[in-house]
Design an enzyme around this catalytic site. Sequence first.
Site, PDB file in Angstrom:
ATOM      1  CB  THR A  87      -0.971   0.410   0.957  1.00  0.00           C
ATOM      2  OG1 THR A  87      -0.314  -0.190   2.502  1.00  0.00           O
ATOM      3  CG2 THR A  87      -2.121  -1.460   0.957  1.00  0.00           C
ATOM      4  NE  ARG A  90       3.028   9.780  -5.908  1.00  0.00           N
ATOM      5  CZ  ARG A  90       2.869  10.155  -7.195  1.00  0.00           C
ATOM      6  NH1 ARG A  90       4.239   9.829  -7.128  1.00  0.00           N
ATOM      7  NH2 ARG A  90       2.174  11.215  -7.548  1.00  0.00           N
ATOM      8  CG  MET A  99      -8.127  -6.623  11.166  1.00  0.00           C
ATOM      9  SD  MET A  99      -6.149  -6.765  11.614  1.00  0.00           S
ATOM     10  CE  MET A  99      -6.715  -7.018  13.380  1.00  0.00           C
ATOM     11  NE  ARG A 100     -13.179   2.307  13.361  1.00  0.00           N
ATOM     12  CZ  ARG A 100     -13.340   2.398  12.980  1.00  0.00           C
ATOM     13  NH1 ARG A 100     -13.291   3.259  11.732  1.00  0.00           N
ATOM     14  NH2 ARG A 100     -14.181   3.116  14.314  1.00  0.00           N
ATOM     15  NE  ARG A 176      -7.606  -1.718  14.440  1.00  0.00           N
ATOM     16  CZ  ARG A 176      -8.101  -0.737  13.713  1.00  0.00           C
ATOM     17  NH1 ARG A 176      -8.066  -1.351  12.416  1.00  0.00           N
ATOM     18  NH2 ARG A 176      -7.889   0.206  13.621  1.00  0.00           N
ATOM     19  CG  ASN A 192      -1.608   1.896 -15.458  1.00  0.00           C
ATOM     20  OD1 ASN A 192      -0.004   1.399 -14.752  1.00  0.00           O
ATOM     21  ND2 ASN A 192      -2.316   3.359 -14.313  1.00  0.00           N
ATOM     22  CB  ALA A 193      -0.216  -2.800 -17.860  1.00  0.00           C
ATOM     23  NE  ARG A 203       7.073  -3.034  -2.798  1.00  0.00           N
ATOM     24  CZ  ARG A 203       7.219  -2.402  -1.681  1.00  0.00           C
ATOM     25  NH1 ARG A 203       8.158  -3.301  -0.919  1.00  0.00           N
ATOM     26  NH2 ARG A 203       7.270  -1.301  -0.896  1.00  0.00           N
TER      27      ARG A 203
END
Length: 247
Positions: A87, A90, A99-100, A176, A192-193, A203
Amino acid sequence: MDVKLLEATDDPEDLICKAARNDYSDTSVGSQSFEATMAEVDGDTLDDKKETLIGHLLDHGHFGPFEHAQATFAVEGVSRSCMAQITRHRHVSFDVQSMRYVSFDDVDPEAVREGELVVTPPSATDPDWIGRNQQKSSVSDEEFEKRTEVFKDTIEQAVESYQELLELGMPPEDARFVLPIGTRVNIVMSMNARMLMHVADMRAAADAQWEIREMTEEMLDLAADWCPKTFEYYEREMKGRKNRLAP
């Protein structure tokens, strides 16, 4: 983990080629056939022409047309640690299991020791596992057994404490806080690609953490079926070179 291609642009490489050819066409690509749009591109067949143009775009750093093809992935069962890494990117849209609003009061803490709810890292199951920045490349049988026991005891106790706090009336959003960063989470993400290639640069690289690398490789496998010429070229010519594909 489980990674699925949830939705994606139909005929993504036709769209990429149309967008790219629009830059050099006297006539709007919306007003002519795809064959006419591709008429000046080298190749004996339309398929050859698409391969020529996509390779040319990637080779010359003309990445803008790849932003028009979009894919949405459903990722099940990655850790909160992995979620925190992905996350950070961008130009990717995320929906993350909350988890809320989702509580884990019915999970058996003993099952957590065997992989329920919490991701178990390979260093807790493989004595020969070598992680990045690891100071010690091998451990004794006694050390390995001890670290596995400590890991499993800790995550089991964390889930027990979490459930006890729920029973004592603490809201899930507060209870939590005691759960480990390895707690499993489900994610839906769209990109997008071009962005997927950039994410892969970061990554799927050899120095990436093992879990996000596995997730990204699975996304690339799905992308290879969805957008084959693009990702075949990426795998062959660009992957692992940190190509600065980010917009």
